[in-house]
Design an enzyme around this catalytic site. Structure first.
Site, PDB file in Angstrom:
ATOM      1  N   ARG A  30       0.861  -1.182   0.000  1.00  0.00           N
ATOM      2  CA  ARG A  30       0.000   0.000   0.000  1.00  0.00           C
ATOM      3  C   ARG A  30       0.899   1.234   0.000  1.00  0.00           C
ATOM      4  O   ARG A  30       2.111   1.137   0.138  1.00  0.00           O
ATOM      5  CB  ARG A  30      -0.925   0.000   1.226  1.00  0.00           C
ATOM      6  N   GLY A  31       0.256   2.397  -0.135  1.00  0.00           N
ATOM      7  CA  GLY A  31       0.992   3.624  -0.358  1.00  0.00           C
ATOM      8  C   GLY A  31       1.069   3.866  -1.848  1.00  0.00           C
ATOM      9  O   GLY A  31       1.495   2.977  -2.606  1.00  0.00           O
ATOM     10  N   ALA A  32       0.643   5.045  -2.293  1.00  0.00           N
ATOM     11  CA  ALA A  32       0.510   5.289  -3.730  1.00  0.00           C
ATOM     12  C   ALA A  32       1.794   5.000  -4.515  1.00  0.00           C
ATOM     13  O   ALA A  32       1.751   4.296  -5.530  1.00  0.00           O
ATOM     14  CB  ALA A  32       0.039   6.728  -3.964  1.00  0.00           C
TER      15      ALA A  32
ATOM     16  N   ARG B 183      -6.932  -0.657  -7.306  1.00  0.00           N
ATOM     17  CA  ARG B 183      -7.273   0.385  -6.332  1.00  0.00           C
ATOM     18  C   ARG B 183      -7.518   1.663  -7.122  1.00  0.00           C
ATOM     19  O   ARG B 183      -6.582   2.250  -7.667  1.00  0.00           O
ATOM     20  CB  ARG B 183      -6.176   0.575  -5.286  1.00  0.00           C
TER      21      ARG B 183
ATOM     22  N   GLN C 122      -2.919   2.199   9.836  1.00  0.00           N
ATOM     23  CA  GLN C 122      -1.620   2.280   9.181  1.00  0.00           C
ATOM     24  C   GLN C 122      -0.654   3.198   9.915  1.00  0.00           C
ATOM     25  O   GLN C 122       0.557   3.006   9.845  1.00  0.00           O
ATOM     26  CB  GLN C 122      -1.783   2.759   7.737  1.00  0.00           C
TER      27      GLN C 122
ATOM     28  N   ASP D 143      -2.716  10.325  -2.420  1.00  0.00           N
ATOM     29  CA  ASP D 143      -2.941   9.265  -3.387  1.00  0.00           C
ATOM     30  C   ASP D 143      -3.321   9.811  -4.760  1.00  0.00           C
ATOM     31  O   ASP D 143      -3.146   9.124  -5.754  1.00  0.00           O
ATOM     32  CB  ASP D 143      -4.034   8.326  -2.878  1.00  0.00           C
TER      33      ASP D 143
ATOM     34  N   LYS E 167      -5.716   9.359   2.749  1.00  0.00           N
ATOM     35  CA  LYS E 167      -6.437   8.463   3.651  1.00  0.00           C
ATOM     36  C   LYS E 167      -7.478   9.228   4.463  1.00  0.00           C
ATOM     37  O   LYS E 167      -7.249  10.354   4.898  1.00  0.00           O
ATOM     38  CB  LYS E 167      -5.448   7.771   4.593  1.00  0.00           C
TER      39      LYS E 167
END
Length: 346
Positions: free
Chosen positions: A48-50, A89, A194, A235, A246
């Site tokens: 995860r994380g753009a 996503r 997170q 993101d 987020k």
């Protein structure tokens, strides 16, 4: 960064990912060899994380090409696999951008595909360092040059979310390296904590002082004078500086605006979606109701049954009018003052 802290790494035959669902209790890696396994890892936030999912998607195209060769796929089946990976996503634009960039090299063969994916990884490493320095310089100049800073951050934006030292957390690491961090307030961050699980883990690894707080405490922390600035990632960022991040980020930005404190967004340029005019057009991922209605690890937090439903957006959109500074490897734009990405970075 050490080998263990590289969230995304190509082994030569497979994609090695840190399984972020296992942290902070266990540091383990996933060995990904097919497209379906990568899509699953992206959807369940194992990666995860753009920027990290962008890099993973880039190498995912290489996995798809290799799998197509092993299993004698048609061109149509390969295109379908790449399209499903691209859409895994929808809010984070990096995934689509990186998949499209690498997929364009498919006609040239597997070596060209891997070369493009490698280039994306290297560029993210360099972008992390450049934005860390630019963001730290801006904060020192605009907030304080003679004392350590108290920073609030939301979600995870470090080595686990990128190919390098991080975006917002990279700025914090740079400040810490200059002896300019007093403490970091870490929002726990829904949907899977997170901040509490990942950001606190990264800060602890480097000995950076920090406190984890409930998301609902963030506004009072800002308005109560406990921090000097907020630094977050993104993101997707639109032409006018609207920023998807987020869920919970918007509340932090509103609190900073009320308190007159800087709200900084740090993100690489491939997070900036110049084809989208405003945040109203950003698709917002809705995650499963169980993440709100159930406890992580088991048990329930709401009445069991069918009458109680959940609203679980993974992201919210902060208007550009609340973004004091937008930092990328290209430099800093003061968006709230009228320096818009669409005008300066087109």
């Amino acid at each position: 960064m050490s080998h263990e802290l590289r969230a995304v790494e190509w082994t030569g035959t497979s994609l090695s990912l840190i399984d972020q669902t296992a942290l902070p209790g266990t540091l383990r890696r996933l060995d990904i060899r097919d497209v379906e396994s990568l899509i699953d890892a992206v959807v369940r936030l194992a990666v995860r994380g753009a920027p990290a999912i962008g890099a993973a998607g880039a190498y995912g195209v290489a996995l798809a090409v290799a799998q197509a060769g092993r299993e004698n796929w048609t061109d149509g089946r390969l295109a379908d696999a790449v399209a499903r990976l691209r859409a895994a996503r929808p809010t984070a634009v990096n995934l689509a951008v990186c998949v499209d960039r690498v997929a364009a090299r498919i006609p040239e063969g597997r070596d060209a595909v891997l070369a493009e994916a490698d280039a994306i990884l290297r560029q993210d490493l360099a972008a992390n360092r450049a934005m860390a320095e630019a963001g730290a310089d801006w904060l020192v100049e605009r907030v304080a040059a003679d004392r350590p800073l108290r920073i609030l951050t939301h979600c995870n934006t470090g080595a686990l979310a990128t190919a390098g030292i991080g975006t917002a957390l990279g700025v914090i690491r740079e400040l810490h390296g200059r002896g300019l961090v007093e403490t970091v307030y870490v929002d726990e961050t829904r949907p899977l904590l997170q901040g509490a699980r990942l950001t606190a883990w990264e800060l602890a690894q480097e000995g950076i002082p920090h406190r984890v707080q409930a998301d609902a405490a963030a506004a009072a922390t800002v308005v109560g004078g406990l921090v000097d600035a907020a630094v977050v990632g993104a993101d997707r960022i639109t032409r006018n500086g609207d920023t998807a991040n987020k869920t919970g980020t918007l509340g932090v930005a509103l609190a900073c605006a009320h308190a007159g404190l800087p709200f900084m967004v740090a993100a690489p340029s491939d997070t900036i979606d110049l084809a989208t005019a405003t945040g109203a057009s950003i698709p917002i991922e809705q995650r499963g109701e169980e993440e709100v209605l159930n406890l992580i690890g088991g048990g329930i937090t709401a009445p069991d049954g069918t009458r109680t439903r959940a609203h679980n957006p993974a992201f919210d959109v902060t208007p550009g009018t609340l973004v004091t500074a937008l930092v990328s490897e290209r430099g800093v734009l003061e968006v709230a003052a009228g320096q818009l990405p669409g005008d300066h970075w087109d």
